[in-house]
Each structure stands twice: as structure tokens, then as C-alpha cells.
Write an enzyme that holds these catalytic residues in place. Structure first.
Site, short mmCIF file in Angstrom:
data_model
loop_
_atom_site.label_atom_id
_atom_site.label_comp_id
_atom_site.label_asym_id
_atom_site.label_seq_id
_atom_site.Cartn_x
_atom_site.Cartn_y
_atom_site.Cartn_z
N CYS A 53 -8.53 0.46 -4.47
CA CYS A 53 -7.52 -0.07 -5.38
C CYS A 53 -7.28 -1.56 -5.18
CB CYS A 53 -6.20 0.68 -5.18
SG CYS A 53 -6.23 2.39 -5.76
N GLY A 190 -2.63 13.06 -11.61
CA GLY A 190 -3.78 12.90 -10.73
C GLY A 190 -3.73 13.91 -9.61
N ALA A 191 -4.81 14.03 -8.85
CA ALA A 191 -4.84 15.01 -7.76
C ALA A 191 -5.62 14.48 -6.56
CB ALA A 191 -5.43 16.32 -8.24
#
Length: 429
Positions: A53, A190-191
Site C-alpha cells: 500500500c 474486503g477479506a
């Protein structure tokens, strides 16, 4: 061949630019293979890519010309000009590249000082480079030493002590907006690992409800079961968004999945009760225009930086200790690298010596076999073999002892005595 690190991170590039270079783990090996093909005029180049990220970096063992090409290739991959990427990137060589790699692995270059997740991401990057067949011995050595340095930093210092994670920062910000977190409903989109961490922190506050939406329903159900959360289909988000006071999103989508219109409709249904939203994805999951809405408190991964950096000043002693460990690691790596330099390096010279002596050995063995086949006495053949090897090994040395002026011959004599008469000197002692 030099070692290089080039890329962008949270300190050099804005979020939207970083988003153009955010590659999923399963994309890295194919992209590295594409880079290798584009570097066909530069044989022997080693590469690896780290993409998270907060950073996208390419590590190389290559000459300068290959690095210039690689920067252009990366710019093209992100759909931007080379000039724009160069303005927001860094290119580090040899000791600076090694220091950077060691600092990244140790968590010193992270937005969250001392965070441990980056080490696992670097190991994933190495495996991807191995899969692509582009790692090579030089970069492998760089990364293995990075991992060793990071391990020593974490075991010998308190660099990660009392750090605030992104997930904890999200909970802290939510607590500033909502008086009682046990009275809100939270939606996770998300997961992945980041969502799992966020869910852990929010679940500890015992909110009224937890829900999780994910593109793959089965994976979403597995994570939701850990926290007693309900599961939504991603397609149902626009119609269900108004039910939640807090939305935490972090997916690998290349395009936003929560748009301005969906949030506006949700606010209308909520009668403009405030919504807390955290977008931890790079590229963004939530359209940036949402931030302009009066009843929405939207935070990106960069917005959380000031929160997670709280308390870093108190850990400066640990940082100094870590930097000392890294300094030693850099010196050791550069010594290793210098030994392998084709010009003046010890390892290439050793290889050349071994190759030359192997030629001499093979020549004398072949000569000895011919003599034995002719019926020569074995003792005489062995004596000739030993004498032949000795002459070959000393021929160049004898020539050097006779060459040059008196001073040069004296220096050569000292070197030869040190190399060839060491055993005799030790015996005399």
C-alpha cells in the site's frame, strides 16, 4: 554490476500516484518476466519487485543503462511519463540501496515505525522473483541479509514496542466521532489481512453489529465467522450502505467500489446522520469526491499517518540502536559485493586461478597416461607429473621476479616469499 533500489513510497509520492503502481502479489512474477524481456539487450540483470500500500520498489543487480530502462518501463506500467515518475521516485545504488533494503525490512522506513508486516511482504517478493526466474545470487544475498538484519533489529531493540497500527488508528479515529463504539454498526469491505486486523480491533469494542462484504463470498464467510459478522454480497453494497455507521474498506480492486452517488443515497436514508469511512486501499476503494460530503468523515491510508506516528519520538533510542545494526549489515554486504567485483574482486580471481590450475592438471594427467601406456616406470611418470605441475605453477612467478626495476623486484620478492614460503616459515618457528 551494481546493486540498485528504485521506486516510490508514502514519503515521495501522493496516494493516487502510488495507486497506479500497486500490483497484486500474483501480478508480480508475470511483470518481472515482462521486464526481463524488455531488458534482453542487458543480459544477466537480476530483478525483484516489492509492492505494498505504501511503496512499489524494484531491486536490481545491473549496470546503469539497465536502470534507466527499468525506470522507463515502470513509468509505462503505471501509465505515467518517465519525467513524472522520476520526480516522485528515488534511485539508490550499492551501499545506499543495501541500507534502504535493510531499513525497509526492519520497519524503519514504514509509515508505522517498526511494523512487522513488511518483512513478510519482502519474503513474498523474493518468492515471486524466484518464480519468475529473475532473482540471481546477488539479489538473493541482499534479501537474505535484509531478513537477518531485520531479525536482529527486532530481537535486540524495542523498535516495534508501543507502535500504533493502521487498524488501531482507525478505531481511535472512530472513537473521536462516536461517543460509544458499542452503539455503532461496522461494515468491512474486503477479506485480506488488513481487514482481518481491523475487524479484530473493532470487535474488541463490542459494536452493535459487524458485517463483511467481499467479492468472493466463501472467503468472506470464513473471515466473518471469526467475529460473528454477517456477510453481504459486494453487489448489495449500494442498497445496504445506509445501515452502517462505520465503513472500513481494503480490497485489491483497480477501481473504486464505493462511489459518490451510493454514499449520497445512503446519507439521505440515514437522514444525514454521520458516517465514518476509512479507505485503506491503494488504489482507492472509495471515490475521493466522497470526502467533500458534509456528513462523511473519510480517511485514507495517508490521513492515518499522523495518528500512527504518535509516540515515535519516544522510540528514537531504539531507532539509533537499529541504525547501528543496519550500518554493520551494510558494511558486511558491501565487503561481500566487492569480493565479487569482476575488476579487482577476490572471488573472480579465485575462479580464474582454479580454472587455470585445472587446465594444468588435466594437461599433466594426459601426459602421464601416455607415458604409462608406453611402459614408462610409474615412479618416473609420477616424478615427471609433479615436476611438470611445479614448472607450470612457478613459470609466471619466476618471470615476474626477473622483471622491472630493483624496487619492483624487491616488492615482488616479498609477495612471493609471503605466498610460497609461508609453510616453511611456520615450520621454522
Amino acid at each position: 554490476m551494481a546493486v540498485w533500489a528504485l521506486g516510490i513510497n508514502h514519503s515521495t509520492a501522493p496516494l493516487d500516484l502510488r495507486g497506479r503502481f500497486a500490483f497484486a502479489l500474483d501480478q508480480i512474477a508475470p511483470r518481472l518476466q515482462g521486464l526481463r524481456q524488455s531488458l534482453s539487450s542487458h543480459p544477466g540483470v537480476e530483478t525483484a519487485m516489492l509492492s505494498t500500500c505504501n511503496r512499489t520498489e524494484i531491486y536490481c543487480a545491473a549496470e546503469q543503462a539497465a536502470i534507466d530502462h527499468t525506470l522507463g518501463w515502470l513509468a509505462h506500467s503505471g501509465g505515467v511519463s518517465t519525467a513524472l515518475l522520476r520526480a516522485h521516485s528515488y534511485t539508490l545504488q550499492d551501499s545506499r540501496a543495501a541500507r534502504h533494503a535493510f531499513r525497509v525490512a526492519s520497519g524503519l522506513d514504514s509509515m508505522v515505525l517498526g511494523e512487522a508486516q513488511i518483512l513478510g511482504q519482502m519474503k513474498d517478493a523474493v518468492r515471486a522473483a524466484e518464480t519468475a526466474g529473475v532473482l540471481g545470487s546477488t539479489l538473493n544475498q541482499l534479501f537474505q541479509r535484509s531478513f537477518a538484519v531485520a531479525k536482529e533489529v527486532r530481537s535486540s531493540t524495542e523498535i516495534g514496542a508501543h507502535s500504533i497500527s493502521m487498524a488501531a488508528a482507525a478505531v481511535r479515529l472512530a472513537g473521536q466521532l462516536f461517543e460509544d463504539l458499542s452503539q455503532i454498526r461496522v461494515l468491512f469491505v474486503g477479506a485480506g489481512a488488513m481487514i482481518a486486523l481491523c475487524a479484530t480491533h473493532f470487535a474488541a469494542k463490542n459494536p452493535l453489529g459487524l458485517a463483511l462484504a467481499n467479492r468472493t463470498l466463501e472467503r468472506g464467510e470464513q473471515l466473518a465467522a471469526r467475529f460473528g459478522a454477517t456477510v453481504l454480497r459486494l453487489a448489495d453494497l449500494p442498497e445496504r450502505l445506509h445501515e452502517f455507521d462505520a465503513v472500513i474498506s481494503c480490497t485489491a480492486s483497480s477501481l473504486p467500489i464505493i462511489g459518490l452517488g451510493a454514499v449520497e443515497r445512503a446519507l439521505k436514508k440515514r437522514r444525514h446522520r454521520p458516517m465514518f469511512m476509512v479507505d485503506l486501499a491503494v488504489p482507492r476503494d472509495i471515490e475521493p469526491e466522497v470526502k467533500a460530503l458534509g456528513d462523511v468523515y473519510l480517511y485514507t491510508v495517508d490521513d492515518l499517518a499522523s495518528v500512527v506516528q504518535t509516540g515515535q519520538a519516544s522510540r528514537q533510542a531504539a531507532v539509533a540502536q537499529a541504525e547501528a545494526i543496519i550500518d554493520a549489515g551494510v558494511q558486511s554486504f558491501m565487503h561481500w559485493l566487492a569480493q565479487r567485483n569482476p575488476v579487482g574482486g577476490v572471488v573472480p580471481l579465485i575462479r580464474q586461478l582454479n580454472a587455470q590450475t585445472e587446465v594444468w592438471r588435466a594437461s599433466e594427467i594426459a601426459r602421464a597416461k601416455k607415458l604409462l601406456a608406453k611402459g614408462e616406470a610409474p615412479d618416473a611418470v609420477l616424478d615427471a607429473l609433479a615436476r611438470g605441475l611445479t614448472q607450470k605453477m612457478l613459470h609466471g612467478t619466476m618471470a615476474e621476479l626477473r622483471a622491472g626495476d630493483a624496487d619492483m623486484r624487491a616488492q615482488t620478492a616479498q609477495t612471493v616469499a609471503r605466498l610460497f614460503l609461508r609453510a616453511q616459515s611456520n615450520h621454522d618457528l
